[in-house]
Design a protein around this motif. Structure first.
Motif, PDB file in Angstrom:
ATOM      1  N   GLU A  38       0.809  -1.197   0.000  1.00 45.13           N
ATOM      2  CA  GLU A  38       0.000   0.000   0.000  1.00 45.13           C
ATOM      3  C   GLU A  38       0.859   1.271   0.000  1.00 45.13           C
ATOM      4  OE1 GLU A  38      -2.551  -0.297   3.328  1.00 45.13           O
ATOM      5  OE2 GLU A  38      -3.758  -1.924   2.512  1.00 45.13           O
ATOM      6  N   SER A  39       2.047   1.186   0.596  1.00 45.04           N
ATOM      7  CA  SER A  39       2.890   2.367   0.699  1.00 45.04           C
ATOM      8  C   SER A  39       3.563   2.710  -0.623  1.00 45.04           C
ATOM      9  CB  SER A  39       3.952   2.170   1.787  1.00 45.04           C
ATOM     10  OG  SER A  39       4.823   1.104   1.443  1.00 45.04           O
ATOM     11  N   PRO A  41       3.646   4.084  -4.119  1.00 49.19           N
ATOM     12  CA  PRO A  41       2.709   4.978  -4.811  1.00 49.19           C
ATOM     13  C   PRO A  41       2.194   4.379  -6.110  1.00 49.19           C
ATOM     14  CG  PRO A  41       4.967   5.766  -5.030  1.00 49.19           C
ATOM     15  CD  PRO A  41       5.000   4.645  -4.023  1.00 49.19           C
ATOM     16  N   LYS A  42       0.933   4.668  -6.396  1.00 49.88           N
ATOM     17  CA  LYS A  42       0.317   4.186  -7.630  1.00 49.88           C
ATOM     18  C   LYS A  42       0.898   4.899  -8.848  1.00 49.88           C
ATOM     19  CE  LYS A  42      -4.129   3.077  -5.473  1.00 49.88           C
ATOM     20  NZ  LYS A  42      -5.583   3.415  -5.413  1.00 49.88           N
ATOM     21  N   ALA A  71      -1.733  11.592  -0.050  1.00 52.52           N
ATOM     22  CA  ALA A  71      -1.906  10.605   1.020  1.00 52.52           C
ATOM     23  C   ALA A  71      -3.197   9.816   0.810  1.00 52.52           C
ATOM     24  CB  ALA A  71      -1.922  11.296   2.372  1.00 52.52           C
ATOM     25  N   ASP A  73      -4.979   9.361  -2.058  1.00 51.82           N
ATOM     26  CA  ASP A  73      -5.046   8.603  -3.312  1.00 51.82           C
ATOM     27  C   ASP A  73      -3.768   7.830  -3.621  1.00 51.82           C
ATOM     28  OD1 ASP A  73      -7.680   9.329  -4.000  1.00 51.82           O
ATOM     29  OD2 ASP A  73      -6.987  11.283  -4.672  1.00 51.82           O
ATOM     30  N   ASN A  74      -2.835   7.847  -2.685  1.00 52.26           N
ATOM     31  CA  ASN A  74      -1.617   7.043  -2.782  1.00 52.26           C
ATOM     32  C   ASN A  74      -0.790   7.350  -4.042  1.00 52.26           C
ATOM     33  OD1 ASN A  74       0.300   5.160  -1.963  1.00 52.26           O
ATOM     34  ND2 ASN A  74      -0.753   3.451  -2.944  1.00 52.26           N
TER      35      ASN A  74
END
Length: 270
Positions: A38-39, A41-42, A71, A73-74
């Motif tokens: 999850e950490s 970034p997309k 934060a 929307d990653n």
């Protein structure tokens, strides 16, 4: 109890302990793995904005808002204050380029060519704000003709220096950038640029400003057709220009932040 039974019992105890240890390890490892995934970034964003000037309050407010968006929307976002670093290799690390009130002149030659490829070949998306259509001869620099064509073939003419509040009407209600945006919304105290012509024949207009709603009224108008949000669909890159971008108070306008949010998610995807 026989020796064989003692051995079997001991083995069973060892097996149970090993199994319990394995399950504990997996239980501890899985949340860490999920958190690590999850950490990551997309996508990555590069934003160019001048360090000072009259638009600094808007840029400062944008950075605070963008930090929250990143934060939520990653995504990751970096900032530059000039075009010195821009080349093909630099841009290859980013899926979205935000021109945060940075003008379309005084760019380094390498940056000009790299940015053109980035847009024409769809190497990433682009969102431009306000100052990005300050197209003409400024500070001793000629007009960047390619960028004028990118913006629909326009040239800046003048602006409302005393500011005016006005109503913006959404035209392309089905466009992803306009999802959840009311059909009309008010923008307070903007300096509304005018151009030598409407970009409409060369771009997809998403929203226009109602010049009859200017408060206070002014004779600085384009004569009716005044696009303020549009996209150039002749380019491979997903792109959107949003004129409004002078005051930091815009980040208290729900319609505006919805448009910005939608633009980030849409333009960052190929």
């Amino acid at each position: 109890m026989s020796v064989l039974n003692h051995v079997q019992t001991a083995r069973l105890k060892v097996w149970r302990r090993v199994t319990a240890l394995i399950f504990c390890t997996i239980a501890l490892w899985m949340p860490f793995t999920a958190q690590s995934q999850e950490s990551k970034p997309k996508f990555r964003v590069i934003a160019i904005a001048e360090a000072g000037g009259i638009h600094k309050p808007f840029v400062d407010a944008a950075k605070i808002w963008l930090a929250k968006e990143a934060a939520a929307d990653n995504f990751a976002i970096d900032y530059i204050q000039n075009t010195d670093k821009i080349n093909d290799e630099f841009l290859s690390h980013y899926q979205l380029f935000i021109q945060l009130n940075y003008p379309p002149y005084a760019w380094k030659p390498a940056a000009v060519e790299a940015f053109k490829r980035y847009i024409e070949e769809g190497r990433g998306g682009w969102i431009g704000f306000h100052h990005a259509t300050l197209l003409g001869e400024f500070d001793g620099y000629p007009m960047w003709q390619w960028f004028s064509d990118f913006m629909g073939g326009i040239r800046y003419t003048q602006y409302i220096a005393t500011f005016a509040t006005a109503t913006v009407h959404v035209e392309a209600t089905d466009h992803p950038v306009m999802k959840g945006v009311p059909k009309s919304f008010v923008v307070k105290d903007e300096e509304w640029y005018t151009y030598n012509k409407s970009p409409r024949p060369n771009v997809h207009v998403l929203a226009t400003v109602d010049e009859n709603s200017y408060t206070p009224n002014t004779n600085i108008k384009m004569g009716g057709d005044h696009p303020v949000i549009w996209s150039n669909e002749h380019m491979k890159a997903r792109n959107v220009y949003i004129f409004m971008g002078h005051h930091p108070d815009l980040f208290e306008n729900a319609a505006y932040t919805t448009i910005f949010h939608n633009a980030i998610l849409w333009a960052s995807q190929k």
